[in-house]
Every structure is written in C-alpha cells, then in structure tokens.
Scaffold this active site. Structure first.
Site, PDB file in Angstrom:
ATOM      1  N   CYS A   1       9.408  -4.885  10.971  1.00  0.00           N
ATOM      2  CA  CYS A   1       7.970  -4.710  10.768  1.00  0.00           C
ATOM      3  C   CYS A   1       7.128  -5.372  11.869  1.00  0.00           C
ATOM      4  CB  CYS A   1       7.561  -5.194   9.392  1.00  0.00           C
ATOM      5  SG  CYS A   1       7.621  -6.981   9.192  1.00  0.00           S
TER       6      CYS A   1
ATOM      7  N   CYS B   1      13.390 -12.882   5.628  1.00  0.00           N
ATOM      8  CA  CYS B   1      12.072 -12.743   5.006  1.00  0.00           C
ATOM      9  C   CYS B   1      12.188 -12.832   3.481  1.00  0.00           C
ATOM     10  CB  CYS B   1      11.428 -11.432   5.430  1.00  0.00           C
ATOM     11  SG  CYS B   1       9.813 -11.150   4.686  1.00  0.00           S
TER      12      CYS B   1
ATOM     13  N   ASP C   1       6.499   2.538  -3.047  1.00  0.00           N
ATOM     14  CA  ASP C   1       7.356   1.715  -3.898  1.00  0.00           C
ATOM     15  C   ASP C   1       6.609   0.568  -4.571  1.00  0.00           C
ATOM     16  OD1 ASP C   1       9.477   3.351  -3.269  1.00  0.00           O
ATOM     17  OD2 ASP C   1      10.114   2.116  -1.566  1.00  0.00           O
TER      18      ASP C   1
ATOM     19  N   GLY D   1       0.827  -1.209   0.000  1.00  0.00           N
ATOM     20  CA  GLY D   1       0.000   0.000   0.000  1.00  0.00           C
ATOM     21  C   GLY D   1       0.853   1.248   0.000  1.00  0.00           C
TER      22      GLY D   1
END
Lengths: 385, 366
Positions: free
Chosen positions: B207, B108, B16, B13
């Site tokens: 995150c 990740c 980038d 969202g």
C-alpha cells in the site's frame, strides 16, 4: 442552558466546548446582520455605514493610529500582513529576515516557512514551558520583520507582546501581532501596543465567520491597498462584528468572571478525577497571564484524539491539536514547542468555554472523561495487586 | 467503561471493510468506523500520486466517511503514521538490505492493526477491533483457546497474514467476513452502498508503494545505496553483474539482465559479499526450512515431529511437513521439496483449515 436545536435538516444537541475554534453568533448580532442583509443600500450610504463602523472599531480598540481593512478571515489578514512586510523589506535596505515564535498559528508559520519567504532568514523564537518567547541576541538594529501572537490559541497563554514590540521597534524591525485569540478577552489599546499590523477575527467573539480585520498603521496602509484583492466588503458582517464587539466590551467584566469561574471549576474537578491530570500553560486564574476561556489538559493513558472522539460520540465538542487534510488529529506543534515529547503532546486536549457555557455542560464532559479513564485506572489497580 | 458491544472497524472505503461494518451493525454492535492514516512516501506525496486510488489515499478517507454515513455509524480518521513507519516501513527497508524479502502486511497486522489500533479501540471504550479479513475466529471450549480457521471463501482466504495473533489479541478481534461463502456474496451486500469501485486498485501489492516500483522506493528511502555486484553460481563462479541485491528475490528468473545457456534462477542472496547466487531449476528446491519468531495459536508448543501442512508464501499450496524445535526457532522438514523458499517471508502452518501458526523463514537447505 443546553438544549437541542433543529437547524435545517440537522438536529444539534451538542455541548460546545470548542469556542477557541469558533463561536456561535450572538442573537443581537444575527438581528443586526439580518436587517443589513435584507435592505438595499446605495453605494454612498454603504460607504457611510462602513466609515462609521471603522470609526467605532477604532474607538473600541484604541486604534486612532490605524486604518481598518476587512478580509475574509484572520488567516487572510495574517497572510496580507506577512506579505506586505516582506515586500517592504525587499524594497528597503533592511536585512531580509523574519522573527516568529515556535507557537504561532498555522496561517503564520506555514506562510513564513513557505516559498514566499525563501529569500528570508527565518528566525524561530523558542518558547519556555508556558509559551513565553526566549530572548534572541540577533534582535539588533539591522531591520527585518517580526510576527508574534498575543494569546496562544491552544494553551491560552498571554505573550508579553508590549515588551517584545518595543524591543523589535527599537531594532527597526517591522511588527505584526496576531491578536485573534486576545480579542474579547483582553481590553486592547492598539495605540499603546504600537505594532505596525494587528490581526483580529470576528467569529471568536460570537460575530460572523468569514470576517477578518487587519489594522494597519496609517503610514503603511497604502502598501496594503496595493495588494488587496478587488472585492465588495461584506457590510452586514462588518456590522455584525461591531455589534459583537460592543456586546463583549459592555459585559467584559461578566465575561471574564464567568470564564474564570469555569476555569477554576474545571481544574478543581480535573484534579479530583485523577492526580496525573496536568494543565498545560498557566494553571492559576490570572487575567494578566492567560485567557481563562482556554484550558489545555494533559491526561494519563488517553490520547487527545480519543477524548475528542469519545466526547463527539457523547455529543460534546472539544479539540485536540490541529486537523490535517484528512481530518486526522496530529500531535500539536505548540505543545511540542513547549518542550513536551510527541507522546506527551498526543495526550493533550483543549477545552474552550464561552459566555454560553454552563457548569452542567462542563459536568457532562467531565463525566465522559471519567468513563473513558475508568478502565485504565482499573487496569493499573489490577497490575499493582 | 469498556463496552463489549462496541467495536472499532478499520475502514478503507472498499467493499470488504464496508460489509464488515454493516454486518456488525446488523448484529447489534455499536460500530465506530476508523480510517487509519498511514505513512506515505514523501516523494509520492509531494507528487500528489497518493491522492487517487489505493487504500491509503486521501480519496479513501472520503470514501470511508461516505459509506459510514450510509451505514449510519460515526467515522473518524486516525493518525498511525509514526507506528507504521517504525514497524512496517523501516522493517521493510531493513529486510531488503539484509538480503531478505519482507512481508509488510504481516508486520502491519502484528504491530499496527491488531496492536496500535486495538490499543486505540480500548481508549475509545471498545472491546473489539474488527477488519474485513477473510478468516474465521472461533473459541474452542475444549482447549479454552481462540482459533483461526480459513475462510469459507477459499480463494479469498487471508489467514496466511494472521499467524502472529496472540490469544490476548484474538479475544478482542472480530472478522465478520469469515463465514461468507464467496466474494460475490460480499459484493451483493456492498451493492447497496455508494462505494467508488473505480480508481480503487485493490490488487496493489504494497500500500505504501502505489506505483509498485519497490526498487525506486528503496533507492529513495533506503539507508544504503544499491551497489553493483557479482552473480555467482552455486559453486562460486562469477557469472555476470547484478544491479544491487535488493532488486532480486529467491526464485526470480526474469529481469536478471543477463542471459545464460539455460534457465537460471536466483537461489540465494549473500549480503556480506554483495553477491546474488544463481542456480538451475533443481537448485531452487529445498526440503528443510529454518524459521524463527514463531507463534502458535491453538497451543503454546508442539512435540517434535508434529505433522501438519505449511505454506511458504501467500499464494503457495499447503504442503505436508513435520515440525521440530531448533535453537531459538523451529526446523520444518517437508515431504516434498518446496520451490523458491525465500528468507524474510513467512512460513505458515495449517491442520487442514485450522491455522496452526507460523514464523519468519531464515534459512533453507536441500
């Protein structure tokens, strides 16, 4: 026959195979509701219309021992039933405990597992591989409450509710049956079923969304009235529901035959597509054991949400698991409760048909499925060489 | 059928990924926007701290859904909680408990974005996964290998976190932002979309720790309690008490909670004895670094003495070094000693702007 519809600013040409989720309103239901929506009725007339509607529902469902309450949905009806049972038990000498199966709808298990029942012993009944609850030796004469679905929404299995309600009743246990997915697929005779509370919903049988029906044994009805919110009953919806129910009952045989034909066709085709495709629940068509309109399919290679997305992009609605707040599909608690692993549960999706579903529509969905499986079959063939 | 014009784009969202999706659509790809739902700290989830801001919040799903509608591509939120917990969060916790400093973004990328998501993309009939990373992927005809080059927007370059990618993965990855000259160019394209910049802290370090309190995170989710222990000098003299090894990282000076006559730095962590080793500025420098779990991109292997440049952390300057094979991993000898080489972090190699590969730092010495 499947055709594109322009509705408002939306163009819809979806093939809809998610009828256990919700169904579109039947044309004559819409006509009935429309005329009731666009007419002024005084209070006395409205009362009379509703009273007649209740009477008709009672006749159709063989529910002479019941009062009929209208709620905003099946989930609200479930919630009211659970709360009334809890209050009754708190006021009585009965044991504070509630039995529920491991495959109930979220509106049941989330409520039972919430703070609302924190003073209760919560007894979750395990189920076998096809969703039949297993006996529990704590069902003794000490009272409590029990809630059990009639038909499972994900696999279509018909639970032996008659037997279970008898067992619970003889143990002085209050009973609720969530019959949302049974309505319109099984001819209900609630007086014989004998549960204290029964939940139904209008939008699963081509009635309007936004109407739940809670049937309550006469002697318990005053307790429901006490906790019911103040509201104006959506009379046009009630009339829509009665029309939808009458339409279904009039053509029950045709409905069941159509659903059985589609189930047989779908399963036969699936087996031809890939030998590792499995049916979860009852594979054979048997109106005593499962609702033919609900077919749960386990795939090799592909996860259920992949199929849902692949079908969605091809304009076809099917479903998998239950969506969380972000719209993510999570592995179904129902499939896991049947004894499948998380990974196996993730590879399941549900096809649910209606009277409007055609073989051509099913073929289109199966074509998409074949296209999606093909690269994985090819990969496997290459690996074997 | 796998459609080689179909691409799954990971959408947060934010600016980038939105521009990445838009560019791919403009290039004629059939783009599917996907928001990856990742594991969140149950404590923060309960406190509803995750619902505002951050790339993993619920509002991020709605942001991604809205920009996909504007671009005109389908959007789906997908559940990657289990794989993220297992390969990123558990690794993060274990790493701290081993006295190392983990890099969860690298894990990740390796296990979630370019493995689990790539596998999902295949299920959806897509040939490619694309992300909004600032890096360039090229195919070198001469060597017949995929290569990763630093982004033209040098200050945004994200190749450091991509050194683990294999040839098999690279064949199926697109990074359309790599050839943008600056973030401003990307922002200019993003201006046409209704992106909620407010409340989106893209400076977040990790995150799944939106409040940046990783010590609090470890004490809630870790396996072992934070035990007090000794600060010791490089020669083993006890200098004071530390509050649990996971609170410290190599090179750290602030927040030791003890004052000394001169500036002192964390130079090592001794898990076995629950000790944090302190030294002066001199002691924080090392010339030789040992790394394992290495991966190389433009070639499978190198000859001992291979000269290149290396970064010992995301923000470090690349420094000249030579590579040698050493046991299961490699030995890196720098021309100039490097400050605060940190076990657990990645050492990443470059030949000018070409990403050579990298590994996980295990040991270092003067």
């Amino acid at each position: 026959m499947h055709k594109e519809r322009q509705v408002g600013t939306f163009k819809m040409d979806k093939i809809y195979l998610d009828n256990a989720g919700t169904t579109r309103v039947r044309d004559n239901v819409l006509k009935t509701m429309s005329s009731f929506f666009s007419t002024n009725f005084d209070a006395r007339t409205t009362e009379k219309i509703l009273s007649e509607a209740r009477q008709r529902i009672i006749e159709l469902l063989g529910a002479s021992q019941y009062d009929v309450f209208f709620t905003s949905c099946g989930s609200e009806a479930n919630n009211i039933a659970l709360n009334v049972m809890a209050d009754l038990i708190r006021k009585s000498a009965g044991r504070r405990r509630i039995f529920y199966t491991a495959i109930e709808h979220a509106s049941i298990y989330r409520t039972v597992e919430s703070n609302a029942f924190e003073d209760f012993e919560r007894i979750r009944l395990a189920v076998d591989r096809i969703g039949m609850p297993l006996h529990h030796n704590e069902i003794d004469g000490q009272g409590g409450a029990a809630t059990m679905m009639y038909v499972n929404n994900e696999i279509g299995s018909i639970l032996p509710v008659y037997k279970w309600i008898d067992t619970f009743k003889s143990a002085n246990i209050l009973t609720h049956v969530d019959a949302v997915q049974a309505l319109g697929h099984i001819k209900l005779t609630l007086d014989i079923l004998g549960a204290d509370f029964v939940t139904l919903s209008a939008h699963k049988i081509h009635g309007p969304k936004g109407l739940g029906i809670l049937l309550v044994k006469h002697e318990l009805a005053p307790f429901v009235e006490q906790i019911l919110r103040c509201y104006t009953i959506n009379m046009p919806y009630v009339m829509g529901f009665v029309t939808a129910l009458e339409a279904r009952y009039k053509a029950m045989t045709e409905h069941l035959e159509h659903a059985a034909m589609l189930k047989t066709y779908i399963i036969t085709r699936l087996k031809q597509i890939h030998q590792e495709i499995k049916i979860i629940g009852f594979e054979a068509v048997d109106s005593e054991k499962s609702v033919s309109a609900i077919i749960n399919v386990q795939l090799p290679y592909l996860e259920g949400d992949s199929i849902v997305i692949g079908c969605d992009m091809a304009g076809i609605a099917v479903s998998s698991g239950s969506a969380c707040s972000s719209g993510t599909m999570q592995a179904s608690h129902v499939i896991k409760a049947l004894g499948f692993s998380e990974a196996e549960a993730k590879r399941c999706f549900r096809i649910s048909t209606s009277d409007f579903t055609t073989v051509e529509e099913v073929d289109r969905m199966l074509e998409v499925l074949c296209t999606m499986l093909e690269p994985f079959e090819e990969r496997e063939r290459n690996d074997q060489q | 059928m796998i459609n080689n014009k179909r691409v799954v784009v990971g959408m947060s969202g934010g600016v980038d990924s939105t521009v990445a999706a838009y560019e791919l659509k403009r290039m004629g790809y059939e783009v599917i926007g996907v928001n990856m739902r990742l594991w969140q700290d149950p404590y923060l989830e309960d406190a509803h701290l995750m619902h505002e801001g951050g790339c993993c919040s619920l509002s991020a799903v709605e942001d991604a859904r809205r920009v996909c509608a504007q671009i005109g591509i389908p959007f789906y939120a997908l559940d990657f909680k289990a794989v993220f917990k297992e390969t990123v969060v558990d690794y993060f916790i274990d790493s701290y408990e081993k006295g190392e400093t983990p890099n969860p973004c690298i894990a990740c990328n390796k296990f979630v974005k370019f493995d689990a998501l790539l596998e999902k993309a295949k299920q959806l009939g897509a040939y490619y996964v694309a992300t909004g990373h600032y890096a360039k992927i090229d195919f070198n005809e001469a060597s017949q290998r995929y290569e990763i080059h630093q982004s033209d927007a040098v200050e945004k370059d994200q190749t450091y976190a991509l050194y683990n990618l294999t040839q098999a993965q690279l064949a199926h990855i697109l990074m359309p932002l790599g050839s943008f000259k600056s973030k401003d160019e990307v922002r200019a394209i993003a201006a046409q979309f209704d992106i909620q910049i407010a409340g989106k802290s893209d400076s977040q370090e990790i995150c799944f720790i939106p409040d940046d309190d990783y010590v609090g995170f470890l004490s809630r989710n870790g396996n072992s309690e934070m035990r007090e222990g000794d600060f010791v000098s490089t020669s083993g003299d006890v200098l004071g008490k530390h509050q649990g090894i996971a609170r410290y990282t190599v090179g750290q000076r602030k927040g030791l909670g003890v004052t000394f006559g001169k500036p002192m730095y964390v130079v090592g962590i001794d898990v076995v004895n629950n000790r944090v080793i302190l030294g002066d500025n001199e002691a924080v420098f090392s010339e030789t670094v040992y790394a394992d779990t290495v991966n190389f991109i433009p070639f499978e292997d190198f000859k001992d003495g291979y000269a290149c440049q290396a970064k010992i952390r995301y923000s470090a300057q690349a420094a000249s070094c030579k590579l040698y094979h050493h046991k299961q991993g490699i030995k890196v000898v720098f021309e100039m000693p490097q400050r605060a080489v940190t076990p657990g972090q990645a050492i990443v190699f470059y030949d000018d702007t070409l990403l050579i590969g990298g590994g996980t730092i295990r040991k270092h010495k003067k």
